[in-house]
Write a protein that holds these residues in place. Structure first.
Motif, PDB file in Angstrom:
ATOM      1  N   LEU A  96     -49.986  28.810 -13.417  1.00  0.00           N
ATOM      2  CA  LEU A  96     -49.584  27.991 -12.255  1.00  0.00           C
ATOM      3  C   LEU A  96     -50.710  27.091 -11.763  1.00  0.00           C
ATOM      4  N   SER A  97     -51.957  27.466 -12.065  1.00  0.00           N
ATOM      5  CA  SER A  97     -53.105  26.703 -11.533  1.00  0.00           C
ATOM      6  C   SER A  97     -53.428  25.461 -12.346  1.00  0.00           C
ATOM      7  N   HIS A  98     -52.670  25.204 -13.421  1.00  0.00           N
ATOM      8  CA  HIS A  98     -52.995  24.060 -14.295  1.00  0.00           C
ATOM      9  C   HIS A  98     -53.017  22.727 -13.558  1.00  0.00           C
ATOM     10  N   ARG A  99     -54.018  21.934 -13.866  1.00  0.00           N
ATOM     11  CA  ARG A  99     -54.006  20.511 -13.499  1.00  0.00           C
ATOM     12  C   ARG A  99     -54.726  19.757 -14.618  1.00  0.00           C
ATOM     13  N   SER A 100     -54.312  18.539 -14.879  1.00  0.00           N
ATOM     14  CA  SER A 100     -54.952  17.716 -15.902  1.00  0.00           C
ATOM     15  C   SER A 100     -56.193  17.062 -15.307  1.00  0.00           C
ATOM     16  N   ILE A 101     -57.268  17.032 -16.092  1.00  0.00           N
ATOM     17  CA  ILE A 101     -58.565  16.525 -15.593  1.00  0.00           C
ATOM     18  C   ILE A 101     -59.015  15.347 -16.458  1.00  0.00           C
ATOM     19  N   ARG A 102     -59.395  14.260 -15.800  1.00  0.00           N
ATOM     20  CA  ARG A 102     -59.739  13.023 -16.515  1.00  0.00           C
ATOM     21  C   ARG A 102     -61.192  12.604 -16.317  1.00  0.00           C
ATOM     22  N   GLY A 103     -62.100  13.572 -16.156  1.00  0.00           N
ATOM     23  CA  GLY A 103     -63.543  13.277 -16.074  1.00  0.00           C
ATOM     24  C   GLY A 103     -64.306  14.543 -16.407  1.00  0.00           C
ATOM     25  N   TYR A 104     -65.270  14.441 -17.300  1.00  0.00           N
ATOM     26  CA  TYR A 104     -65.934  15.644 -17.817  1.00  0.00           C
ATOM     27  C   TYR A 104     -67.449  15.552 -17.743  1.00  0.00           C
ATOM     28  N   ARG A 105     -68.100  16.699 -17.526  1.00  0.00           N
ATOM     29  CA  ARG A 105     -69.537  16.830 -17.707  1.00  0.00           C
ATOM     30  C   ARG A 105     -69.807  16.904 -19.207  1.00  0.00           C
TER      31      ARG A 105
ATOM     32  N   ALA B 269     -49.796  29.832  -4.715  1.00  0.00           N
ATOM     33  CA  ALA B 269     -49.615  29.149  -6.000  1.00  0.00           C
ATOM     34  C   ALA B 269     -48.276  28.420  -6.045  1.00  0.00           C
ATOM     35  N   LEU B 270     -47.244  29.061  -5.545  1.00  0.00           N
ATOM     36  CA  LEU B 270     -45.911  28.437  -5.568  1.00  0.00           C
ATOM     37  C   LEU B 270     -45.844  27.246  -4.613  1.00  0.00           C
ATOM     38  N   THR B 271     -46.513  27.369  -3.476  1.00  0.00           N
ATOM     39  CA  THR B 271     -46.518  26.258  -2.512  1.00  0.00           C
ATOM     40  C   THR B 271     -47.286  25.060  -3.086  1.00  0.00           C
ATOM     41  N   ALA B 272     -48.396  25.345  -3.770  1.00  0.00           N
ATOM     42  CA  ALA B 272     -49.151  24.246  -4.382  1.00  0.00           C
ATOM     43  C   ALA B 272     -48.289  23.537  -5.425  1.00  0.00           C
ATOM     44  N   ARG B 273     -47.478  24.273  -6.142  1.00  0.00           N
ATOM     45  CA  ARG B 273     -46.700  23.687  -7.233  1.00  0.00           C
ATOM     46  C   ARG B 273     -45.398  23.054  -6.766  1.00  0.00           C
ATOM     47  N   TYR B 274     -44.816  23.579  -5.683  1.00  0.00           N
ATOM     48  CA  TYR B 274     -43.477  23.116  -5.292  1.00  0.00           C
ATOM     49  C   TYR B 274     -43.406  22.552  -3.873  1.00  0.00           C
TER      50      TYR B 274
END
Lengths: 278, 278
Positions: free
Chosen positions: B37-46, B14-19
């Motif tokens: 830590l797993s948050h990411r913004s998503i710009r397409g939805y079902r 998780a830390l490597t993905a973020r930093y």
């Protein structure tokens, strides 16, 4: 895990603690949501230090929050120096927990880092002087801080936000040497709740007062407020506080310039700290 | 639970993905922190609707966030009307996900509810016209919204904040009939990520760039930024985006008035909506 106050174990218990009789028709539920519902602000701390690396864990959570266009226009200052803590406690209206808590954080709106980057690249950021940029920075600091709060509470730590740092933003800036374009927008105490300080979850307004569907509506608002005033009066009585209701507290806090504790001059302070608010 | 994108299972992952390479010395860890830590913004939805009561669960989480002096100066409008959604998508620069997502929320700074209360009690809230009160309302809306985001993501839903509602706050206010003293400070899409849209966790600045100890310090900042520019260029390449680094994106987003997309007139808009910013 050292859980200062037990998390309500069922959805119904958690909703009743938060809303009293006016429980909303909440659907899905899990342990993450139970943690969020269990929040209460704590104003007394044991001196015990959290495990090594706790601060870095909280900041990793904070940096994982969304940030407008990945601009990352916030910073956080961890304050350990007793003299700085004492000065902040004093300017915040003698809030002793600022001196007690093992971790005290000043969350900053920070446009200066991006400005320094642009300067190094021989560019000027024309967008910086606008109210928009100050607002983005303050909102992003809040999103980050709230993630840190959730992370802290998941570790059995308690927290309280310190808006009263805005009583004197220039003094805060001076204490931790903030450059122009940085302002402490609020503080945060983090630590283990002192014996006997952990209180009940505070009831909030009924959902119908804050949640609107397609159109902002105020029908029924007066009776919702009356019901909530009753919940808050009962809560205050249970906490051994003055038998006070919500409307009375709001009138007290927002009714007079004097109650702003100097924050009526916030605009001048923000400008003095390098945000023209164009 | 329907998890759109798997949560990194170990702290180090998780830390490597973020930093990237600059992983901080984070300490305590648990599943709540892994979720953050797993948050990411998503710009397409079902189009799939979440379970009944999801909106109410998210609002219960939001209302459980701290709020300055329990003033609760925020509201949220759930927008389902397709015409309103379309208008908001358009004013936000044609962000189609605003029309796609099953839940779209307009988070509002709201001083009007407390003003109506005071009026009913024959009082005037002298503190309302100040910048301080607008800032409190915007920050409290942000704290609330972030709790809703954490709750949504814990349920396998994805989110993205829509700051671009501030391109035209008056039109947003008109669309959902906000009274004076209420402003949509940002939007939020909530829903299940569309196939193929879920992206990697986005790297953030090294902790040493944003975390300060007792004194704000800029030593080493240039090399930290260079390292981060490298991480972001590599991230962009992996995402199939232009081989772009962080400094370049910031210069693009903040370098010109034009990039503000109308938000250079935010102060006038905020005032027109009933916040004098005294």
């Amino acid at each position: 895990m050292d859980i200062a106050t037990p998390i309500a174990t069922t959805k119904q218990e958690a909703l009743t603690a938060r809303y009293g009789a006016a429980t909303p028709a909440a659907g899905p539920w899990n342990e993450h949501i139970a943690l969020l519902l269990s929040h209460r602000s704590i104003r007394g701390y044991r001196p015990d230090a959290p495990p090594a690396g706790t601060l870095e864990t909280l900041v990793a959570a904070a940096q994982s929050a969304a940030t407008s266009s990945n601009l990352q226009t916030w910073s956080v200052v961890s304050v350990t120096d007793p003299a700085k803590r004492a000065a902040m406690a004093k300017l915040a209206g003698n809030q002793k927990h600022i001196e007690q808590c093992p971790i005290f954080l000043v969350w900053c709106a920070d446009l200066s880092r991006n400005a320094r980057m642009a300067e190094a690249e021989g560019r000027v950021l024309e967008g910086l002087p606008y109210l928009e940029s100050f607002l983005v920075a303050a909102i992003d600091a809040a999103l980050a801080a709230q993630n840190a709060v959730v992370a802290a509470e998941s570790l059995g730590l308690s927290t309280v936000y310190i808006g009263a740092l805005r009583n004197d933003p220039e003094q805060v800036a001076q204490l931790v040497a903030l450059p122009p374009g940085v302002m402490g927008v609020f503080g945060l105490c983090v630590g283990y709740a002192a014996e006997g300080v952990a209180n009940e979850v505070k009831p909030r307004l009924p959902q119908a007062s804050v949640l609107h569907h397609d159109t902002y509506a105020t029908e029924g608002e007066a009776s919702l407020r009356a019901a909530y005033d009753g919940e808050m009066a009962a809560f205050s009585a249970r906490q051994g506080m003055d038998n006070d209701n919500w409307s009375g507290r709001v009138l007290q806090r927002m009714g007079s310039i004097r109650a702003l504790n100097g924050r009526d001059r916030l605009k001048a302070a923000v400008r003095a700290l390098g945000f023209p608010l164009k």
